[in-house]
Motif scaffolding. Structure first.
Motif, PDB file in Angstrom:
ATOM      1  N   LEU A 147      15.865 -16.476 -10.814  1.00 23.43           N
ATOM      2  CA  LEU A 147      14.731 -15.200 -10.848  1.00 23.43           C
ATOM      3  C   LEU A 147      15.490 -14.121 -11.362  1.00 23.43           C
ATOM      4  CD1 LEU A 147      13.485 -15.836  -7.409  1.00 23.43           C
ATOM      5  CD2 LEU A 147      11.977 -15.943  -9.622  1.00 23.43           C
ATOM      6  N   GLU A 148      16.742 -13.830 -11.272  1.00 22.13           N
ATOM      7  CA  GLU A 148      17.234 -12.546 -11.999  1.00 22.13           C
ATOM      8  C   GLU A 148      17.314 -12.853 -13.453  1.00 22.13           C
ATOM      9  OE1 GLU A 148      21.070 -12.452  -9.890  1.00 22.13           O
ATOM     10  OE2 GLU A 148      19.945 -12.357  -7.911  1.00 22.13           O
ATOM     11  N   LEU A 149      17.844 -13.908 -13.893  1.00 20.58           N
ATOM     12  CA  LEU A 149      17.806 -14.151 -15.255  1.00 20.58           C
ATOM     13  C   LEU A 149      16.430 -14.226 -15.853  1.00 20.58           C
ATOM     14  CD1 LEU A 149      20.514 -16.970 -15.417  1.00 20.58           C
ATOM     15  CD2 LEU A 149      20.940 -14.577 -15.976  1.00 20.58           C
ATOM     16  N   ALA A 150      15.324 -14.742 -15.164  1.00 22.98           N
ATOM     17  CA  ALA A 150      13.965 -14.687 -15.726  1.00 22.98           C
ATOM     18  C   ALA A 150      13.667 -13.232 -15.615  1.00 22.98           C
ATOM     19  CB  ALA A 150      13.048 -15.654 -14.565  1.00 22.98           C
ATOM     20  N   ALA A 151      13.941 -12.657 -14.693  1.00 22.83           N
ATOM     21  CA  ALA A 151      13.274 -11.072 -14.843  1.00 22.83           C
ATOM     22  C   ALA A 151      14.003 -10.368 -15.932  1.00 22.83           C
ATOM     23  CB  ALA A 151      13.900 -10.186 -13.590  1.00 22.83           C
ATOM     24  N   LEU A 152      15.138 -10.501 -16.397  1.00 19.93           N
ATOM     25  CA  LEU A 152      15.934 -10.176 -17.652  1.00 19.93           C
ATOM     26  C   LEU A 152      15.383 -10.648 -18.774  1.00 19.93           C
ATOM     27  CD1 LEU A 152      19.657 -10.020 -16.236  1.00 19.93           C
ATOM     28  CD2 LEU A 152      18.105  -8.034 -16.221  1.00 19.93           C
ATOM     29  N   ALA A 153      14.881 -11.604 -18.681  1.00 25.44           N
ATOM     30  CA  ALA A 153      14.427 -12.390 -19.906  1.00 25.44           C
ATOM     31  C   ALA A 153      13.174 -11.818 -20.123  1.00 25.44           C
ATOM     32  CB  ALA A 153      14.360 -13.742 -19.874  1.00 25.44           C
ATOM     33  N   VAL A 154      12.299 -11.619 -19.149  1.00 24.38           N
ATOM     34  CA  VAL A 154      10.787 -11.149 -19.273  1.00 24.38           C
ATOM     35  C   VAL A 154      10.858  -9.701 -19.676  1.00 24.38           C
ATOM     36  CG1 VAL A 154       8.837 -10.436 -17.756  1.00 24.38           C
ATOM     37  CG2 VAL A 154       9.847 -12.719 -17.761  1.00 24.38           C
ATOM     38  N   LEU A 155      11.765  -8.953 -19.233  1.00 26.76           N
ATOM     39  CA  LEU A 155      11.922  -7.623 -19.497  1.00 26.76           C
ATOM     40  C   LEU A 155      12.328  -7.363 -21.019  1.00 26.76           C
ATOM     41  CD1 LEU A 155      13.562  -6.123 -16.332  1.00 26.76           C
ATOM     42  CD2 LEU A 155      11.215  -5.726 -16.922  1.00 26.76           C
ATOM     43  N   ALA A 156      13.242  -8.314 -21.552  1.00 27.46           N
ATOM     44  CA  ALA A 156      13.460  -8.063 -22.951  1.00 27.46           C
ATOM     45  C   ALA A 156      12.152  -8.641 -23.812  1.00 27.46           C
ATOM     46  CB  ALA A 156      14.615  -9.332 -23.229  1.00 27.46           C
ATOM     47  N   TRP A 157      11.459  -9.712 -23.424  1.00 34.92           N
ATOM     48  CA  TRP A 157      10.247 -10.091 -24.080  1.00 34.92           C
ATOM     49  C   TRP A 157       9.441  -9.054 -24.012  1.00 34.92           C
ATOM     50  CZ3 TRP A 157       6.610 -14.056 -21.341  1.00 34.92           C
ATOM     51  CH2 TRP A 157       5.573 -14.621 -22.217  1.00 34.92           C
ATOM     52  N   TRP A 158       9.065  -8.375 -22.878  1.00 36.75           N
ATOM     53  CA  TRP A 158       8.327  -7.262 -22.793  1.00 36.75           C
ATOM     54  C   TRP A 158       8.431  -6.159 -24.003  1.00 36.75           C
ATOM     55  CZ3 TRP A 158       9.017  -2.210 -21.707  1.00 36.75           C
ATOM     56  CH2 TRP A 158       8.184  -1.197 -21.329  1.00 36.75           C
ATOM     57  N   PHE A 172      12.546  -6.965  -9.967  1.00 37.23           N
ATOM     58  CA  PHE A 172      11.271  -8.131  -9.796  1.00 37.23           C
ATOM     59  C   PHE A 172       9.869  -7.600  -9.971  1.00 37.23           C
ATOM     60  CE2 PHE A 172      14.598 -10.686  -7.022  1.00 37.23           C
ATOM     61  CZ  PHE A 172      14.952 -11.365  -8.126  1.00 37.23           C
ATOM     62  N   GLY A 173       9.683  -6.255  -9.688  1.00 37.00           N
ATOM     63  CA  GLY A 173       8.413  -5.664  -9.663  1.00 37.00           C
ATOM     64  C   GLY A 173       8.018  -5.308 -11.007  1.00 37.00           C
ATOM     65  N   ALA A 174       9.079  -4.845 -11.754  1.00 35.08           N
ATOM     66  CA  ALA A 174       8.942  -4.559 -13.320  1.00 35.08           C
ATOM     67  C   ALA A 174       8.802  -5.687 -13.997  1.00 35.08           C
ATOM     68  CB  ALA A 174      10.376  -3.741 -13.799  1.00 35.08           C
ATOM     69  N   ALA A 175       9.583  -6.807 -13.698  1.00 35.14           N
ATOM     70  CA  ALA A 175       9.199  -8.126 -14.532  1.00 35.14           C
ATOM     71  C   ALA A 175       7.820  -8.624 -14.158  1.00 35.14           C
ATOM     72  CB  ALA A 175      10.251  -8.929 -14.113  1.00 35.14           C
ATOM     73  N   THR A 176       7.517  -8.624 -13.007  1.00 31.94           N
ATOM     74  CA  THR A 176       5.977  -9.059 -12.838  1.00 31.94           C
ATOM     75  C   THR A 176       4.899  -8.104 -13.533  1.00 31.94           C
ATOM     76  OG1 THR A 176       6.778  -9.634 -10.658  1.00 31.94           O
ATOM     77  CG2 THR A 176       4.572  -9.461 -10.692  1.00 31.94           C
ATOM     78  N   LEU A 177       5.091  -6.891 -13.474  1.00 26.98           N
ATOM     79  CA  LEU A 177       4.365  -6.044 -14.167  1.00 26.98           C
ATOM     80  C   LEU A 177       4.191  -6.146 -15.833  1.00 26.98           C
ATOM     81  CD1 LEU A 177       4.361  -2.853 -12.269  1.00 26.98           C
ATOM     82  CD2 LEU A 177       2.744  -4.230 -12.267  1.00 26.98           C
ATOM     83  N   ALA A 178       5.523  -6.412 -16.216  1.00 24.28           N
ATOM     84  CA  ALA A 178       5.792  -6.975 -17.710  1.00 24.28           C
ATOM     85  C   ALA A 178       4.971  -8.242 -17.939  1.00 24.28           C
ATOM     86  CB  ALA A 178       7.276  -7.032 -17.996  1.00 24.28           C
ATOM     87  N   LEU A 179       5.098  -8.996 -17.030  1.00 28.34           N
ATOM     88  CA  LEU A 179       4.197 -10.376 -17.407  1.00 28.34           C
ATOM     89  C   LEU A 179       2.774  -9.932 -17.337  1.00 28.34           C
ATOM     90  CD1 LEU A 179       6.232 -12.749 -15.221  1.00 28.34           C
ATOM     91  CD2 LEU A 179       5.778 -12.881 -17.531  1.00 28.34           C
ATOM     92  N   VAL A 180       2.539  -9.195 -16.586  1.00 27.60           N
ATOM     93  CA  VAL A 180       0.989  -8.659 -16.555  1.00 27.60           C
ATOM     94  C   VAL A 180       0.447  -8.275 -17.854  1.00 27.60           C
ATOM     95  CG1 VAL A 180      -0.833  -7.208 -15.283  1.00 27.60           C
ATOM     96  CG2 VAL A 180       0.653  -8.503 -14.012  1.00 27.60           C
ATOM     97  N   ASP A 181       1.363  -7.206 -18.337  1.00 27.07           N
ATOM     98  CA  ASP A 181       1.199  -6.598 -19.462  1.00 27.07           C
ATOM     99  C   ASP A 181       1.129  -7.505 -20.756  1.00 27.07           C
ATOM    100  OD1 ASP A 181       0.702  -3.880 -20.812  1.00 27.07           O
ATOM    101  OD2 ASP A 181       2.754  -4.118 -21.558  1.00 27.07           O
ATOM    102  N   LEU A 182       1.922  -8.470 -20.576  1.00 27.21           N
ATOM    103  CA  LEU A 182       2.055  -9.478 -21.660  1.00 27.21           C
ATOM    104  C   LEU A 182       0.984 -10.645 -21.695  1.00 27.21           C
ATOM    105  CD1 LEU A 182       5.886 -10.192 -21.363  1.00 27.21           C
ATOM    106  CD2 LEU A 182       4.681  -9.411 -23.504  1.00 27.21           C
ATOM    107  N   ASP A 183      -0.133 -10.279 -20.753  1.00 26.64           N
ATOM    108  CA  ASP A 183      -1.157 -11.088 -20.534  1.00 26.64           C
ATOM    109  C   ASP A 183      -0.778 -12.446 -20.100  1.00 26.64           C
ATOM    110  OD1 ASP A 183      -4.072 -11.263 -20.338  1.00 26.64           O
ATOM    111  OD2 ASP A 183      -4.310 -12.170 -22.554  1.00 26.64           O
ATOM    112  N   ARG A 184       0.028 -12.427 -19.183  1.00 22.98           N
ATOM    113  CA  ARG A 184       0.565 -13.709 -18.532  1.00 22.98           C
ATOM    114  C   ARG A 184       0.299 -13.491 -17.120  1.00 22.98           C
ATOM    115  NH1 ARG A 184       0.708 -14.437 -23.263  1.00 22.98           N
ATOM    116  NH2 ARG A 184       2.173 -16.003 -24.245  1.00 22.98           N
ATOM    117  N   PRO A 185      -0.847 -13.533 -16.650  1.00 25.35           N
ATOM    118  CA  PRO A 185      -1.290 -13.004 -15.063  1.00 25.35           C
ATOM    119  C   PRO A 185      -0.698 -14.177 -14.168  1.00 25.35           C
ATOM    120  CG  PRO A 185      -3.262 -13.399 -16.192  1.00 25.35           C
ATOM    121  CD  PRO A 185      -2.315 -13.481 -17.384  1.00 25.35           C
TER     122      PRO A 185
END
Length: 121
Positions: free
Chosen positions: A18-29, A80-93
């Motif tokens: 989950l930590e790695l996924a969060a970092l990857a999502v933040l980079a993607w965002w 984790f909250g930042a990554a979750t919000l980044a996914l929302v912003d990336l249109d991946r609800p």
């Protein structure tokens, strides 16, 4: 509630993923942000790097600065909250819902396990 050893190991492994996924999502965002290449690249590098540094300083199992459990939980909620919000912003609800739910469940189990271990010590 102390987790049985196999479940503890599984939950710790999930936490790392989950930590790695969060970092990857933040980079993607950061990369997917609108605008010129340079600021996007900067965001894609700086945001996950900042999250990793804060995590390593305060929330990692061998954190540089051991802090009280509420601080650890606040750092986890922030990353984790930042990554979750980044996914929302990336249109991946749906991904956001899954990531947020799994991260919350994982953190709740880890917290209960940590509290049980502290009571035994």
């Amino acid at each position: 509630m102390r987790l049985p050893t196999p479940l503890h190991v599984l939950n710790e492994g999930l936490a790392f993923l989950l930590e790695l996924a969060a970092l990857a999502v933040l980079a993607w965002w950061g990369w997917a942000s609108p605008g010129p290449l340079a600021p996007r690249l900067l965001l894609a590098v700086v945001v996950p790097a900042a999250a990793a540094v804060v995590w390593g300083l305060f929330a990692a199992p061998k954190a540089r600065f051991p802090v009280a459990l509420p601080i650890v939980l606040a750092v986890k909620a922030l990353v984790f909250g930042a990554a979750t919000l980044a996914l929302v912003d990336l249109d991946r609800p749906v991904w956001a819902l899954v990531h947020g739910t799994v991260a919350a469940a994982n953190t709740a189990l880890a917290t209960a396990d940590r509290r049980a271990a502290m009571h035994r010590a």
